[in-house]
Design a protein around this motif. Structure first.
Motif, PDB file in Angstrom:
ATOM      1  N   CYS A  44       0.830  -1.197   0.000  1.00 42.90           N
ATOM      2  CA  CYS A  44       0.000   0.000   0.000  1.00 42.90           C
ATOM      3  C   CYS A  44       0.871   1.257   0.000  1.00 42.90           C
ATOM      4  O   CYS A  44       1.892   1.315   0.672  1.00 42.90           O
ATOM      5  N   ARG A  45       0.464   2.250  -0.741  1.00 41.71           N
ATOM      6  CA  ARG A  45       1.083   3.574  -0.698  1.00 41.71           C
ATOM      7  C   ARG A  45      -0.043   4.571  -0.475  1.00 41.71           C
ATOM      8  O   ARG A  45      -1.032   4.574  -1.195  1.00 41.71           O
ATOM      9  N   SER A  53       4.117  10.946   1.131  1.00 43.07           N
ATOM     10  CA  SER A  53       3.803   9.603   0.678  1.00 43.07           C
ATOM     11  C   SER A  53       4.364   8.578   1.665  1.00 43.07           C
ATOM     12  O   SER A  53       5.516   8.665   2.082  1.00 43.07           O
ATOM     13  N   TRP A  54       3.527   7.578   2.032  1.00 42.50           N
ATOM     14  CA  TRP A  54       3.895   6.533   2.982  1.00 42.50           C
ATOM     15  C   TRP A  54       3.740   5.171   2.312  1.00 42.50           C
ATOM     16  O   TRP A  54       2.765   4.929   1.611  1.00 42.50           O
ATOM     17  N   ASP A  55       4.689   4.268   2.538  1.00 41.88           N
ATOM     18  CA  ASP A  55       4.630   2.903   2.017  1.00 41.88           C
ATOM     19  C   ASP A  55       4.499   1.906   3.162  1.00 41.88           C
ATOM     20  O   ASP A  55       5.067   2.110   4.240  1.00 41.88           O
ATOM     21  N   GLN A  57       5.118  -2.108   3.381  1.00 42.19           N
ATOM     22  CA  GLN A  57       5.603  -3.285   2.657  1.00 42.19           C
ATOM     23  C   GLN A  57       5.792  -4.456   3.613  1.00 42.19           C
ATOM     24  O   GLN A  57       5.990  -4.258   4.814  1.00 42.19           O
ATOM     25  N   GLN A  63       4.324   1.804   8.677  1.00 36.54           N
ATOM     26  CA  GLN A  63       4.537   2.552   7.451  1.00 36.54           C
ATOM     27  C   GLN A  63       5.795   3.393   7.554  1.00 36.54           C
ATOM     28  O   GLN A  63       6.147   3.898   8.617  1.00 36.54           O
ATOM     29  N   THR A  66       7.920   7.172   1.912  1.00 33.46           N
ATOM     30  CA  THR A  66       8.407   6.673   0.637  1.00 33.46           C
ATOM     31  C   THR A  66       9.778   7.274   0.345  1.00 33.46           C
ATOM     32  O   THR A  66       9.942   8.498   0.439  1.00 33.46           O
TER      33      THR A  66
END
Length: 87
Positions: A44-45, A53-55, A57, A63, A66
């Motif tokens: 999810c981003r 922006s946050w990722d 994984q 989170q 990014t």
């Protein structure tokens, strides 16, 4: 007798509180959460209300911003940032 508020303020001011304050019971705060961690599952981003922006994984404990995301070049210049973009 002192109030929970007075007690936690003592702790904040590095004074000896009468009891160990509870962050859940002795204060009333509202903390902004950038986004819900993993709200849509791994991979999810999400973009928060500040445009960051946050990722999320697999293998991450939460989170992370990014890579390459940069909102300010110098944090001391935060007042000059164009906050109007958020509206």
């Amino acid at each position: 007798m002192i109030t929970a508020r007075e007690n936690i303020l003592m702790a904040y001011h590095h004074e000896e509180p009468y009891w160990v304050p509870s962050q859940y019971l002795d204060q009333n705060t509202c903390v902004y959460t950038a986004s819900q961690e993993g709200a849509h599952g791994y991979g999810c981003r999400q973009i928060d209300c500040f445009g960051v922006s946050w990722d999320f994984q697999p293998g991450m404990e939460g989170q992370m911003v990014t890579p390459g995301t940069k909102r300010l070049n110098d944090v001391t210049e935060w007042e000059e940032w164009e906050w109007k973009k958020l509206r």
